[in-house]
Structures are given as C-alpha cells and as structure tokens.
Design a protein around this motif. Structure first.
Motif, PDB file in Angstrom:
ATOM      1  N   PRO A 228       0.730  -1.200  -0.037  1.00  0.00           N
ATOM      2  CA  PRO A 228       0.131  -0.046  -0.072  1.00  0.00           C
ATOM      3  C   PRO A 228       0.778   1.326  -0.012  1.00  0.00           C
ATOM      4  N   ARG A 229       0.347   2.408  -0.470  1.00  0.00           N
ATOM      5  CA  ARG A 229       0.946   3.704  -0.415  1.00  0.00           C
ATOM      6  C   ARG A 229       1.529   4.021   0.951  1.00  0.00           C
ATOM      7  N   ARG A 230       0.690   3.930   1.933  1.00  0.00           N
ATOM      8  CA  ARG A 230       1.058   4.351   3.291  1.00  0.00           C
ATOM      9  C   ARG A 230       2.314   3.423   3.747  1.00  0.00           C
ATOM     10  N   THR A 231       2.505   2.378   3.620  1.00  0.00           N
ATOM     11  CA  THR A 231       3.593   1.707   4.130  1.00  0.00           C
ATOM     12  C   THR A 231       4.924   1.957   3.224  1.00  0.00           C
ATOM     13  N   ALA A 232       4.539   2.387   1.912  1.00  0.00           N
ATOM     14  CA  ALA A 232       5.929   2.856   0.920  1.00  0.00           C
ATOM     15  C   ALA A 232       6.021   4.253   1.417  1.00  0.00           C
ATOM     16  N   ARG A 233       5.312   4.918   1.930  1.00  0.00           N
ATOM     17  CA  ARG A 233       5.710   6.481   2.283  1.00  0.00           C
ATOM     18  C   ARG A 233       6.370   6.198   3.571  1.00  0.00           C
ATOM     19  N   GLN A 234       5.926   5.215   4.709  1.00  0.00           N
ATOM     20  CA  GLN A 234       6.780   5.030   5.831  1.00  0.00           C
ATOM     21  C   GLN A 234       8.203   4.609   5.488  1.00  0.00           C
ATOM     22  N   LEU A 235       8.402   3.764   4.607  1.00  0.00           N
ATOM     23  CA  LEU A 235       9.752   3.305   4.289  1.00  0.00           C
ATOM     24  C   LEU A 235      10.515   4.537   3.671  1.00  0.00           C
ATOM     25  N   PHE A 236       9.893   5.119   2.846  1.00  0.00           N
ATOM     26  CA  PHE A 236      10.732   6.108   2.318  1.00  0.00           C
ATOM     27  C   PHE A 236      11.287   7.034   3.410  1.00  0.00           C
ATOM     28  N   LEU A 237      10.283   7.507   4.367  1.00  0.00           N
ATOM     29  CA  LEU A 237      10.500   8.381   5.455  1.00  0.00           C
ATOM     30  C   LEU A 237      11.443   7.898   6.537  1.00  0.00           C
ATOM     31  N   GLY A 238      11.345   6.572   6.740  1.00  0.00           N
ATOM     32  CA  GLY A 238      12.340   5.785   7.790  1.00  0.00           C
ATOM     33  C   GLY A 238      13.734   5.859   6.888  1.00  0.00           C
ATOM     34  N   SER A 239      13.652   5.719   5.718  1.00  0.00           N
ATOM     35  CA  SER A 239      15.242   5.771   5.035  1.00  0.00           C
ATOM     36  C   SER A 239      15.917   7.216   5.338  1.00  0.00           C
ATOM     37  N   LEU A 240      15.109   8.301   5.202  1.00  0.00           N
ATOM     38  CA  LEU A 240      15.505   9.631   5.399  1.00  0.00           C
ATOM     39  C   LEU A 240      15.952   9.621   6.816  1.00  0.00           C
ATOM     40  N   VAL A 241      15.716   8.910   7.829  1.00  0.00           N
ATOM     41  CA  VAL A 241      16.111   9.071   9.005  1.00  0.00           C
ATOM     42  C   VAL A 241      17.031   8.216   9.526  1.00  0.00           C
ATOM     43  N   SER A 242      17.144   6.922   9.003  1.00  0.00           N
ATOM     44  CA  SER A 242      17.934   5.826   9.395  1.00  0.00           C
ATOM     45  C   SER A 242      19.633   6.358   8.869  1.00  0.00           C
ATOM     46  N   LEU A 243      19.737   6.760   7.644  1.00  0.00           N
ATOM     47  CA  LEU A 243      20.876   7.105   7.210  1.00  0.00           C
ATOM     48  C   LEU A 243      21.810   8.232   7.915  1.00  0.00           C
ATOM     49  N   PRO A 244      21.181   9.181   8.072  1.00  0.00           N
ATOM     50  CA  PRO A 244      21.827  10.416   9.076  1.00  0.00           C
ATOM     51  C   PRO A 244      22.191   9.897  10.584  1.00  0.00           C
ATOM     52  N   LEU A 245      21.294   9.066  11.127  1.00  0.00           N
ATOM     53  CA  LEU A 245      21.477   8.537  12.411  1.00  0.00           C
ATOM     54  C   LEU A 245      22.777   7.564  12.419  1.00  0.00           C
ATOM     55  N   ILE A 246      22.729   6.794  11.260  1.00  0.00           N
ATOM     56  CA  ILE A 246      23.935   5.930  11.237  1.00  0.00           C
ATOM     57  C   ILE A 246      25.227   6.758  11.320  1.00  0.00           C
ATOM     58  N   TRP A 247      25.341   7.674  10.529  1.00  0.00           N
ATOM     59  CA  TRP A 247      26.506   8.514  10.369  1.00  0.00           C
ATOM     60  C   TRP A 247      26.711   9.283  11.615  1.00  0.00           C
ATOM     61  N   LEU A 248      25.782  10.026  12.209  1.00  0.00           N
ATOM     62  CA  LEU A 248      25.961  10.757  13.612  1.00  0.00           C
ATOM     63  C   LEU A 248      26.561   9.712  14.556  1.00  0.00           C
ATOM     64  N   PHE A 249      26.016   8.460  14.768  1.00  0.00           N
ATOM     65  CA  PHE A 249      26.394   7.897  15.825  1.00  0.00           C
ATOM     66  C   PHE A 249      27.812   7.264  15.568  1.00  0.00           C
ATOM     67  N   MET A 250      28.163   6.849  14.182  1.00  0.00           N
ATOM     68  CA  MET A 250      29.433   6.307  13.870  1.00  0.00           C
ATOM     69  C   MET A 250      30.516   7.451  14.107  1.00  0.00           C
ATOM     70  N   ILE A 251      30.257   8.614  13.912  1.00  0.00           N
ATOM     71  CA  ILE A 251      31.299   9.823  13.998  1.00  0.00           C
ATOM     72  C   ILE A 251      31.324  10.095  15.665  1.00  0.00           C
ATOM     73  N   ALA A 252      30.286  10.018  16.304  1.00  0.00           N
ATOM     74  CA  ALA A 252      30.168  10.172  17.844  1.00  0.00           C
ATOM     75  C   ALA A 252      30.871   9.280  18.303  1.00  0.00           C
ATOM     76  N   THR A 253      30.854   7.763  17.946  1.00  0.00           N
ATOM     77  CA  THR A 253      31.351   6.695  19.068  1.00  0.00           C
ATOM     78  C   THR A 253      32.907   6.293  18.015  1.00  0.00           C
ATOM     79  N   ARG A 254      33.030   6.972  17.349  1.00  0.00           N
ATOM     80  CA  ARG A 254      34.497   6.826  16.516  1.00  0.00           C
ATOM     81  C   ARG A 254      35.506   6.124  17.394  1.00  0.00           C
ATOM     82  N   VAL A 255      36.116   5.262  17.052  1.00  0.00           N
ATOM     83  CA  VAL A 255      37.300   4.761  17.685  1.00  0.00           C
ATOM     84  C   VAL A 255      38.717   5.427  17.380  1.00  0.00           C
ATOM     85  N   PRO A 256      39.289   6.134  18.423  1.00  0.00           N
ATOM     86  CA  PRO A 256      40.643   7.060  17.903  1.00  0.00           C
ATOM     87  C   PRO A 256      41.708   6.197  17.382  1.00  0.00           C
TER      88      PRO A 256
END
Length: 256
Positions: A228-256
């Motif tokens: 359905p369109r509703r779940t397609a929209r949820q997946l698309f919006l979820g993708s917009l949230v997930s990648l920035p959070l992955i980068w954010l936490f990768m940078i924040a917890t980077r091993v020196p």
C-alpha cells in the motif's frame, strides 16, 4: 579509525567541493531530462521545463559548478579526492542518467555514484581509498535501493507517463519490487554493523545500527506484504531518518 585531526579548512574545502560537484551533476541530469521532467508533477516546475532557464545557460552553470568543485578538491584537499569526485560525476552523468530511460537496472547503477561521496570524504581525510572507505560505500549503496524503490512505487504512474522503466513500471504487480526491497534492507544490517567489528566505531554504534537496521527491515517487510502507499511512504521516510543517524553515531563513537 582515521588518525589525527582533520584541519577545519581542509574539511570546509572537502564539503564545499563535493557539494559543488554534486550540484553540477544534478544540473547535467536535469538538462538531459528536461523533456520528461515536464511530464511529471513533482519535476515540471524545475527551471528548465518551466522555461526559467535556457539549456545553454544550464550547461554553463553545470560546467562551472563541476569544474570549481573539482579544482577546490584537487588544490584545497588532495588530488585523490578530486579523482573520486570526477568518477562520481562521470558515472552519474554519462552512465546512469542515459540508462534511466532504457532499463530498470538504472536504479542499481545510479546507486554507485550515489554511494561515492563518503569515499570522497575518506580520501579527503586520509589520502587513501582503503577498506573502510568501501565499507562506507557499501552502507550507502545498500541503503539507497529500498529508499529509491519505495519512492518509485509511490510515483510509479508518473514514471510510467514520463517513460522511465523503473522496476514498479516494468513489473506492475510489485512482487519484484517487494522482494528486492526486503533483500537490500536485510543485507544492510550486517554491513552497517561492520564498522564496529572493524574498529571504525564503538559498541554504542553497534547497538544503534542494529536497532536502526532491524527497524528499517521491518518497514521494508511491511511494505512488501501488500504494497500500500501508506507503508511505501513510511519506508521512504524511515530511510531519510536512518542514514543520518547511522553517520551521526558512527562519528560520535568513532574509535580514535
């Protein structure tokens, strides 16, 4: 991890240079697709189909943006980052853009230049294109497919009217779209966890990436179940949230 401290001026040159090359790529893409952009509601008000910009001026603008970006990377950062950026530009404009009108495989091909910007950043920071750079590439590559397939499903009527053979147009039942969306979302989980296993990020990142990866897969499975369109929209919006959070936490917890 990346040794040492990244100079702020180098970081600025890398970000601005990459953005300029990306902008130039987008201009060339819109120049090539101005006729079909006029047929789609979400693109018909772009400057070229709307008549606010002539093709010659658009070409000059795209050329100048790309050239300035490559020069800034080459002389403000290092030559390797400029080479990767040039490969991104060429693969996007010469390979992916024309292929969009010919094959549904263009979505996969387009994910290659789409995933190269982190490699530009790694080359800028380290002067190398190492295993870690290709790991970042793989994360973005796999993330892009559910992102674009959900978008293509939402706008499949417009893509069909414009003559773009995206997967939801070529195979309108959606079975292949559903299968591939789940497959790529599932493959993203171990790949997104790999930075913690290779010493690029810490255990906090591992936990966050696991939660995000499973949540993204759940959205993909829900979308695939009955499309359905509703779940397609949820997946698309979820993708917009997930990648920035992955980068954010990768940078924040980077091993020196």
């Amino acid at each position: 991890g990346v040794a040492g401290h990244v100079d702020p001026a180098t970081l600025l040159h890398a970000v601005v240079g990459t953005a300029l090359v990306a902008g130039g790529s987008a201009v060339f893409n819109q120049l090539y697709e101005q006729d079909v952009d006029a047929l789609m509601a979400r693109t018909r008000l772009r400057p070229l189909p709307d008549g606010r910009l002539t093709p010659l001026r658009a070409f000059m603008f795209g050329f100048v943006l790309s050239a300035l970006g490559l020069l800034q990377l080459s002389f403000g950062v290092n030559h390797l980052s400029a080479v990767v950026a040039y490969a991104t530009l060429v693969s996007y404009v010469v390979w992916y853009t024309p292929m969009k009108r010919r094959s549904s495989l263009a979505t996969v091909i387009g994910a290659i230049p789409g995933a190269l910007p982190p490699v530009i950043g790694w080359a800028a920071a380290t002067g190398t294109v190492s295993r870690e750079a290709w790991l970042l590439f793989a994360i973005v590559f796999l993330w892009q497919l559910p992102h674009f397939l959900s978008l293509a499903w939402l706008f499949r009527e417009e893509y069909e009217r414009a003559g773009f053979p995206v997967l939801p147009v070529v195979e309108p039942t959606g079975r292949s779209t559903a299968r591939q969306t789940v497959m790529y979302a599932a493959a993203l989980i171990p790949v997104s966890l790999a930075p913690a296993l290779t010493g690029l990020a810490g255990p906090v990142y591992f936990a966050v990436a696991l939660v995000l990866g499973v949540a993204f897969l759940v959205l993909a499975v829900r979308f695939a179940r009955d499309l359905p369109r509703r779940t397609a929209r949820q997946l698309f919006l979820g993708s917009l949230v997930s990648l920035p959070l992955i980068w954010l936490f990768m940078i924040a917890t980077r091993v020196p």
